[in-house]
Design a protein around this motif. Sequence first.
Motif, PDB file in Angstrom:
ATOM      1  N   GLY A 140      54.469 -36.778  -6.248  1.00  0.00           N
ATOM      2  CA  GLY A 140      53.770 -36.393  -7.471  1.00  0.00           C
ATOM      3  C   GLY A 140      52.428 -37.071  -7.679  1.00  0.00           C
ATOM      4  N   TYR A 141      52.089 -38.035  -6.838  1.00  0.00           N
ATOM      5  CA  TYR A 141      50.815 -38.735  -7.016  1.00  0.00           C
ATOM      6  C   TYR A 141      49.630 -37.851  -6.644  1.00  0.00           C
ATOM      7  CZ  TYR A 141      52.241 -43.463  -8.293  1.00  0.00           C
ATOM      8  OH  TYR A 141      52.705 -44.550  -8.978  1.00  0.00           O
ATOM      9  N   ARG A 142      48.554 -38.012  -7.405  1.00  0.00           N
ATOM     10  CA  ARG A 142      47.261 -37.402  -7.096  1.00  0.00           C
ATOM     11  C   ARG A 142      46.282 -38.526  -6.737  1.00  0.00           C
ATOM     12  NH1 ARG A 142      45.155 -33.490 -11.469  1.00  0.00           N
ATOM     13  NH2 ARG A 142      44.045 -32.654  -9.646  1.00  0.00           N
ATOM     14  N   PHE A 143      45.174 -38.155  -6.071  1.00  0.00           N
ATOM     15  CA  PHE A 143      44.295 -39.161  -5.497  1.00  0.00           C
ATOM     16  C   PHE A 143      42.822 -38.833  -5.729  1.00  0.00           C
ATOM     17  CE2 PHE A 143      48.135 -38.790  -2.949  1.00  0.00           C
ATOM     18  CZ  PHE A 143      48.598 -40.094  -2.922  1.00  0.00           C
ATOM     19  N   ALA A 144      42.053 -39.886  -5.984  1.00  0.00           N
ATOM     20  CA  ALA A 144      40.596 -39.797  -6.002  1.00  0.00           C
ATOM     21  C   ALA A 144      40.044 -40.988  -5.228  1.00  0.00           C
ATOM     22  CB  ALA A 144      40.062 -39.791  -7.435  1.00  0.00           C
ATOM     23  N   LEU A 145      38.893 -40.811  -4.637  1.00  0.00           N
ATOM     24  CA  LEU A 145      38.241 -41.860  -3.860  1.00  0.00           C
ATOM     25  C   LEU A 145      36.873 -42.148  -4.460  1.00  0.00           C
ATOM     26  CD1 LEU A 145      38.901 -43.446  -1.147  1.00  0.00           C
ATOM     27  CD2 LEU A 145      37.259 -41.898  -0.070  1.00  0.00           C
ATOM     28  N   ARG A 146      36.567 -43.427  -4.661  1.00  0.00           N
ATOM     29  CA  ARG A 146      35.250 -43.836  -5.122  1.00  0.00           C
ATOM     30  C   ARG A 146      34.774 -45.021  -4.293  1.00  0.00           C
ATOM     31  NH1 ARG A 146      36.071 -39.623  -7.157  1.00  0.00           N
ATOM     32  NH2 ARG A 146      35.889 -39.009  -9.350  1.00  0.00           N
ATOM     33  N   HIS A 147      33.466 -45.120  -4.152  1.00  0.00           N
ATOM     34  CA  HIS A 147      32.860 -46.221  -3.403  1.00  0.00           C
ATOM     35  C   HIS A 147      32.000 -47.023  -4.361  1.00  0.00           C
ATOM     36  CE1 HIS A 147      31.709 -48.144   0.392  1.00  0.00           C
ATOM     37  NE2 HIS A 147      30.529 -48.305  -0.169  1.00  0.00           N
ATOM     38  N   LEU A 151      33.839 -34.993  -5.795  1.00  0.00           N
ATOM     39  CA  LEU A 151      33.188 -36.283  -5.601  1.00  0.00           C
ATOM     40  C   LEU A 151      33.982 -37.149  -4.630  1.00  0.00           C
ATOM     41  CD1 LEU A 151      30.995 -38.322  -6.193  1.00  0.00           C
ATOM     42  CD2 LEU A 151      32.210 -38.964  -8.285  1.00  0.00           C
ATOM     43  N   SER A 152      35.300 -37.067  -4.679  1.00  0.00           N
ATOM     44  CA  SER A 152      36.122 -37.812  -3.726  1.00  0.00           C
ATOM     45  C   SER A 152      35.851 -37.354  -2.297  1.00  0.00           C
ATOM     46  CB  SER A 152      37.604 -37.619  -4.042  1.00  0.00           C
ATOM     47  OG  SER A 152      37.947 -38.204  -5.267  1.00  0.00           O
ATOM     48  N   ARG A 153      35.757 -36.052  -2.100  1.00  0.00           N
ATOM     49  CA  ARG A 153      35.516 -35.525  -0.755  1.00  0.00           C
ATOM     50  C   ARG A 153      34.135 -35.908  -0.255  1.00  0.00           C
ATOM     51  NH1 ARG A 153      39.121 -31.772  -3.061  1.00  0.00           N
ATOM     52  NH2 ARG A 153      37.503 -30.643  -4.204  1.00  0.00           N
ATOM     53  N   GLN A 154      33.150 -35.892  -1.144  1.00  0.00           N
ATOM     54  CA  GLN A 154      31.812 -36.322  -0.732  1.00  0.00           C
ATOM     55  C   GLN A 154      31.781 -37.831  -0.466  1.00  0.00           C
ATOM     56  OE1 GLN A 154      29.330 -34.434   0.143  1.00  0.00           O
ATOM     57  NE2 GLN A 154      30.544 -32.613  -0.326  1.00  0.00           N
ATOM     58  N   THR A 155      32.540 -38.586  -1.245  1.00  0.00           N
ATOM     59  CA  THR A 155      32.613 -40.032  -1.015  1.00  0.00           C
ATOM     60  C   THR A 155      33.199 -40.324   0.360  1.00  0.00           C
ATOM     61  OG1 THR A 155      32.815 -40.500  -3.378  1.00  0.00           O
ATOM     62  CG2 THR A 155      33.604 -42.196  -1.855  1.00  0.00           C
ATOM     63  N   LEU A 156      34.283 -39.654   0.701  1.00  0.00           N
ATOM     64  CA  LEU A 156      34.870 -39.847   2.033  1.00  0.00           C
ATOM     65  C   LEU A 156      33.888 -39.423   3.114  1.00  0.00           C
ATOM     66  CD1 LEU A 156      37.212 -40.615   3.847  1.00  0.00           C
ATOM     67  CD2 LEU A 156      38.181 -38.334   3.481  1.00  0.00           C
ATOM     68  N   GLY A 157      33.200 -38.321   2.905  1.00  0.00           N
ATOM     69  CA  GLY A 157      32.196 -37.884   3.881  1.00  0.00           C
ATOM     70  C   GLY A 157      31.096 -38.910   4.072  1.00  0.00           C
ATOM     71  N   ALA A 158      30.684 -39.549   2.973  1.00  0.00           N
ATOM     72  CA  ALA A 158      29.642 -40.579   3.071  1.00  0.00           C
ATOM     73  C   ALA A 158      30.124 -41.786   3.858  1.00  0.00           C
ATOM     74  CB  ALA A 158      29.201 -40.998   1.668  1.00  0.00           C
ATOM     75  N   VAL A 159      31.377 -42.210   3.615  1.00  0.00           N
ATOM     76  CA  VAL A 159      31.920 -43.351   4.344  1.00  0.00           C
ATOM     77  C   VAL A 159      32.024 -43.036   5.835  1.00  0.00           C
ATOM     78  CG1 VAL A 159      33.978 -44.779   4.662  1.00  0.00           C
ATOM     79  CG2 VAL A 159      33.135 -44.304   2.353  1.00  0.00           C
ATOM     80  N   VAL A 160      32.513 -41.853   6.164  1.00  0.00           N
ATOM     81  CA  VAL A 160      32.640 -41.454   7.567  1.00  0.00           C
ATOM     82  C   VAL A 160      31.264 -41.365   8.225  1.00  0.00           C
ATOM     83  CG1 VAL A 160      33.387 -39.596   9.114  1.00  0.00           C
ATOM     84  CG2 VAL A 160      34.831 -40.281   7.199  1.00  0.00           C
ATOM     85  N   VAL A 163      26.550 -42.468  -2.929  1.00  0.00           N
ATOM     86  CA  VAL A 163      27.760 -42.140  -3.707  1.00  0.00           C
ATOM     87  C   VAL A 163      28.278 -43.331  -4.495  1.00  0.00           C
ATOM     88  CG1 VAL A 163      28.466 -40.288  -2.136  1.00  0.00           C
ATOM     89  CG2 VAL A 163      29.278 -42.632  -1.728  1.00  0.00           C
ATOM     90  N   GLN A 164      27.521 -44.413  -4.541  1.00  0.00           N
ATOM     91  CA  GLN A 164      27.999 -45.629  -5.208  1.00  0.00           C
ATOM     92  C   GLN A 164      28.312 -45.359  -6.677  1.00  0.00           C
ATOM     93  OE1 GLN A 164      25.413 -49.005  -4.694  1.00  0.00           O
ATOM     94  NE2 GLN A 164      26.584 -50.299  -6.088  1.00  0.00           N
ATOM     95  N   ALA A 165      29.510 -45.752  -7.095  1.00  0.00           N
ATOM     96  CA  ALA A 165      29.983 -45.481  -8.459  1.00  0.00           C
ATOM     97  C   ALA A 165      30.121 -46.782  -9.239  1.00  0.00           C
ATOM     98  CB  ALA A 165      31.327 -44.758  -8.414  1.00  0.00           C
ATOM     99  N   PRO A 166      29.942 -46.745 -10.554  1.00  0.00           N
ATOM    100  CA  PRO A 166      30.116 -47.942 -11.395  1.00  0.00           C
ATOM    101  C   PRO A 166      31.584 -48.163 -11.766  1.00  0.00           C
ATOM    102  CG  PRO A 166      29.413 -46.109 -12.744  1.00  0.00           C
ATOM    103  CD  PRO A 166      29.483 -45.584 -11.331  1.00  0.00           C
TER     104      PRO A 166
END
Length: 365
Positions: free
Chosen positions: A343-350, A136-145, A159-162
């Motif tokens: 050690g950090y992990r990442f997720a992207l949401r819009h 979902l993070s990768r698709q979110t970034l793709g949508a923004v781009v 991809v809008q998330a609550p």
Amino acid sequence: MSDFWARAADLRAEQQPLISRFQAAFSTGIVVYGAGFVGTWAVQYLQGLGAKVVCVADRNPAKWHTAIRGVPVVAPEDPAVAETGWVLVAARHAAKAVVEQLTATGLTALSFDAFFAVSRYPDILEINNAFLADELSRQTLGAVVLAWLSGSPAPCRDVQAPDQYFCLPGFADDDRHIFIDAGAYVGDTVEKFIWACHGAFKRIHAFEPGERQFAALRQRTERLAAEWALDDGQIALVNAGVAEASGRMACVNVSGPAQSLNLVEAAADRDDLPTSAVYSLDDYLQGQPASLIKADVEGLELALLRGAAATIRRYGPKMALSVYHFPSDIFEIPAYVRRLDPGYRFALRHHSPLLMETVLYCWKD
């Protein structure tokens, strides 16, 4: 959602020849359209690439006869715009319409977001491939781009998330949380946090530099303290901004009469601007812990992280960081966090139907 990146790749290939023509025009001169937040940043960015920015066009008469980094702000009808002929449109929420209008008059126009996306595509792909933890993070970034490249916010709606800032596990449901709300505005996120954790938390530190906003924040937190029977001092309010170093910064709003403030380094030729106290989080906390940091500080997110480096390295807090103010935030901020602690992990949401409210979630397992 699976075709966001495929469509973005097609648009990138389609627009690459025009990008190359713009880059060739850097030596003779280009125009930036839009003297707002993104436009101001675009002038600095383009000058850093060696471009000659002849003028900045804007429809707001209050901005005419001012300057951005030495570049005059003029009306779109000013002869300098037509004489230059090459226009990058940084009026983000109206870019597509403005590009069409300018093209119809014979000018060569392109959105600045599209220019940035094409020219920095490898940096964006690195974040997609090497940083983001879930599909979902990768698709979110793709949508923004794709929204950058197309000039349409439609992919953002897909991809809008609550539950902005608290949509991932552990970002609210922990009664040990010491929550830093940087850019607390009128207390809307403080209230969401209290509801999300059912009133069970250790402490909140809420920073807001705007006087009117801070007054509303105080009023709201007084109500919340009474409604949730919170202890005295459980919510600490700070009428200040958060930045890389403690001191004072000038308060401006380059996008008009919005209710949020931008903080910038005070300029010698703008002593008319009000100022606000700012703190680095390391100075403010003085070695005390933080477990959750939310940052929506109008483009100072990277500066905030630099000023919180010791806290982040020592305590590894979860972080919800706005990455939509400057186009480069979307890859520079995760890269900086990883340098602080691999050690950090990442997720992207819009969290908006428009090109805003993109949040990077950072956590350690």
